[in-house]
Write a protein that holds these residues in place. Sequence first.
Motif, PDB file in Angstrom:
ATOM      1  N   ASP A 116      93.600  28.334  10.329  1.00  0.00           N
ATOM      2  CA  ASP A 116      94.325  29.607  10.365  1.00  0.00           C
ATOM      3  C   ASP A 116      93.868  30.439  10.074  1.00  0.00           C
ATOM      4  O   ASP A 116      95.204  31.812   9.537  1.00  0.00           O
ATOM      5  CB  ASP A 116      96.396  29.317  10.828  1.00  0.00           C
ATOM      6  CG  ASP A 116      96.330  27.581  11.539  1.00  0.00           C
ATOM      7  OD1 ASP A 116      95.403  27.612  12.584  1.00  0.00           O
ATOM      8  OD2 ASP A 116      97.529  27.870  11.625  1.00  0.00           O
ATOM      9  N   ASP A 140      94.488  28.064  15.716  1.00  0.00           N
ATOM     10  CA  ASP A 140      96.484  28.355  16.145  1.00  0.00           C
ATOM     11  C   ASP A 140      96.361  28.558  17.692  1.00  0.00           C
ATOM     12  O   ASP A 140      95.660  29.406  17.882  1.00  0.00           O
ATOM     13  CB  ASP A 140      97.125  29.342  15.664  1.00  0.00           C
ATOM     14  CG  ASP A 140      98.766  29.134  16.661  1.00  0.00           C
ATOM     15  OD1 ASP A 140      98.713  28.271  17.026  1.00  0.00           O
ATOM     16  OD2 ASP A 140      99.387  30.045  16.082  1.00  0.00           O
ATOM     17  N   GLN A 182      98.903  27.865  19.912  1.00  0.00           N
ATOM     18  CA  GLN A 182     100.178  28.255  20.248  1.00  0.00           C
ATOM     19  C   GLN A 182     100.372  29.378  19.939  1.00  0.00           C
ATOM     20  O   GLN A 182     101.225  29.642  21.179  1.00  0.00           O
ATOM     21  CB  GLN A 182     100.776  27.305  19.706  1.00  0.00           C
ATOM     22  CG  GLN A 182     102.758  27.557  20.083  1.00  0.00           C
ATOM     23  CD  GLN A 182     103.462  26.634  19.115  1.00  0.00           C
ATOM     24  OE1 GLN A 182     103.171  26.037  17.902  1.00  0.00           O
ATOM     25  NE2 GLN A 182     104.304  25.978  19.642  1.00  0.00           N
ATOM     26  N   ASP A 183     100.531  30.196  20.015  1.00  0.00           N
ATOM     27  CA  ASP A 183     100.655  31.873  19.756  1.00  0.00           C
ATOM     28  C   ASP A 183      99.348  32.891  20.136  1.00  0.00           C
ATOM     29  O   ASP A 183      99.822  33.621  20.116  1.00  0.00           O
ATOM     30  CB  ASP A 183     101.156  32.279  18.177  1.00  0.00           C
ATOM     31  CG  ASP A 183     101.978  31.223  17.408  1.00  0.00           C
ATOM     32  OD1 ASP A 183     103.311  30.564  18.314  1.00  0.00           O
ATOM     33  OD2 ASP A 183     102.423  30.833  16.369  1.00  0.00           O
ATOM     34  N   PHE A 184      98.269  31.918  19.979  1.00  0.00           N
ATOM     35  CA  PHE A 184      97.204  33.258  20.696  1.00  0.00           C
ATOM     36  C   PHE A 184      96.008  32.973  21.610  1.00  0.00           C
ATOM     37  O   PHE A 184      96.406  31.499  21.725  1.00  0.00           O
ATOM     38  CB  PHE A 184      96.107  33.585  19.311  1.00  0.00           C
ATOM     39  CG  PHE A 184      96.904  34.207  17.986  1.00  0.00           C
ATOM     40  CD1 PHE A 184      97.823  35.321  18.758  1.00  0.00           C
ATOM     41  CD2 PHE A 184      96.987  33.138  16.951  1.00  0.00           C
ATOM     42  CE1 PHE A 184      98.483  35.518  16.800  1.00  0.00           C
ATOM     43  CE2 PHE A 184      97.938  33.354  15.735  1.00  0.00           C
ATOM     44  CZ  PHE A 184      98.650  34.329  15.566  1.00  0.00           C
ATOM     45  N   TRP A 214      93.495  35.577  17.867  1.00  0.00           N
ATOM     46  CA  TRP A 214      93.047  34.019  17.579  1.00  0.00           C
ATOM     47  C   TRP A 214      91.545  34.234  16.952  1.00  0.00           C
ATOM     48  O   TRP A 214      90.952  33.180  16.932  1.00  0.00           O
ATOM     49  CB  TRP A 214      92.163  34.006  19.705  1.00  0.00           C
ATOM     50  CG  TRP A 214      92.551  32.473  19.372  1.00  0.00           C
ATOM     51  CD1 TRP A 214      92.507  31.594  19.119  1.00  0.00           C
ATOM     52  CD2 TRP A 214      90.791  31.923  20.068  1.00  0.00           C
ATOM     53  NE1 TRP A 214      91.717  30.337  19.598  1.00  0.00           N
ATOM     54  CE2 TRP A 214      90.564  30.553  19.249  1.00  0.00           C
ATOM     55  CE3 TRP A 214      89.257  32.992  19.872  1.00  0.00           C
ATOM     56  CZ2 TRP A 214      89.176  29.936  19.349  1.00  0.00           C
ATOM     57  CZ3 TRP A 214      88.193  32.045  19.248  1.00  0.00           C
ATOM     58  CH2 TRP A 214      88.944  30.850  19.671  1.00  0.00           C
ATOM     59  N   THR A 245      98.152  23.246  18.358  1.00  0.00           N
ATOM     60  CA  THR A 245      99.084  24.251  19.207  1.00  0.00           C
ATOM     61  C   THR A 245     100.656  23.494  18.125  1.00  0.00           C
ATOM     62  O   THR A 245     101.892  23.613  19.088  1.00  0.00           O
ATOM     63  CB  THR A 245     100.044  23.507  20.544  1.00  0.00           C
ATOM     64  OG1 THR A 245      99.263  22.508  20.597  1.00  0.00           O
ATOM     65  CG2 THR A 245      98.259  24.354  21.215  1.00  0.00           C
ATOM     66  N   ARG A 276     102.352  23.290  13.261  1.00  0.00           N
ATOM     67  CA  ARG A 276     101.942  23.603  12.784  1.00  0.00           C
ATOM     68  C   ARG A 276     100.737  22.777  12.124  1.00  0.00           C
ATOM     69  O   ARG A 276     100.048  22.362  11.167  1.00  0.00           O
ATOM     70  CB  ARG A 276     103.406  23.834  11.351  1.00  0.00           C
ATOM     71  CG  ARG A 276     103.722  24.749  12.064  1.00  0.00           C
ATOM     72  CD  ARG A 276     105.095  24.322  11.288  1.00  0.00           C
ATOM     73  NE  ARG A 276     106.138  25.746  12.136  1.00  0.00           N
ATOM     74  CZ  ARG A 276     107.581  25.976  11.195  1.00  0.00           C
ATOM     75  NH1 ARG A 276     108.066  24.971  10.961  1.00  0.00           N
ATOM     76  NH2 ARG A 276     107.404  27.388  11.802  1.00  0.00           N
ATOM     77  N   GLN A 311      99.023  30.750   6.226  1.00  0.00           N
ATOM     78  CA  GLN A 311     100.560  29.977   6.361  1.00  0.00           C
ATOM     79  C   GLN A 311     100.987  29.321   5.514  1.00  0.00           C
ATOM     80  O   GLN A 311     101.244  28.013   5.599  1.00  0.00           O
ATOM     81  CB  GLN A 311     100.838  30.114   7.728  1.00  0.00           C
ATOM     82  CG  GLN A 311     100.656  31.331   9.017  1.00  0.00           C
ATOM     83  CD  GLN A 311     101.760  32.038   8.901  1.00  0.00           C
ATOM     84  OE1 GLN A 311     101.801  32.824   7.809  1.00  0.00           O
ATOM     85  NE2 GLN A 311     102.728  32.546   9.529  1.00  0.00           N
TER      86      GLN A 311
END
Length: 189
Positions: A16, A54, A56-58, A65, A83, A85, A111
């Motif tokens: 990430d 990731d 899921q968030d981008f 991203w 998608t 952690r 993270q």
Amino acid sequence: MDERTEVPNKALIVVDMQNGVIEHCVHPKKVTARIQEMVSRARDTGTPIFWVQDEQDFARHSTPWRIAAPLEPRDGEHHIFKTYRDAFAGTGLHAALNAQDVQHVVICGAQSDYCVRTAAQRAAAMGFDVTLVRDAHTTGAATFEGQTMTGDQVIAHTNAYFAGLEYPKQKISLLRAEEVVFHPVPVND
């Protein structure tokens, strides 16, 4: 044997290190520079590199991203899109590591308390030897049940947690980026 004398099949997993993630993390330039240096050493030895992103968030291909500069995945390196952690959940990471006959993963990225720690612990639970690079992961401040920890405190806690992690018949290590050794990967004729 210690880290400097063993010769297992290793892989470098970069978790990430995306623009939208590291903008909220502490010491992003220092961590990115350490990871870039490890990526260079891994490439020089033919060590497989896995770039985890990731989704899921981008949105794919959006600026948040993308992998943060100067990090730049090359053709032929592995891209894992997740998608959750957990970089192993719903992805081909485990199969790709097995296809490369990887026995030891070196994990760094962003993270610390979520995606990095989860990837490292999951790899250990799946039977891989694991090195968490103690000075090559980052995160931001975290608040839980009214208690706030700075990014540096979260990183220190993640390192302390991992330093005590044990699994049967596996090597779990916590090293600085400069201590990580990549050995030349044998070429099959």
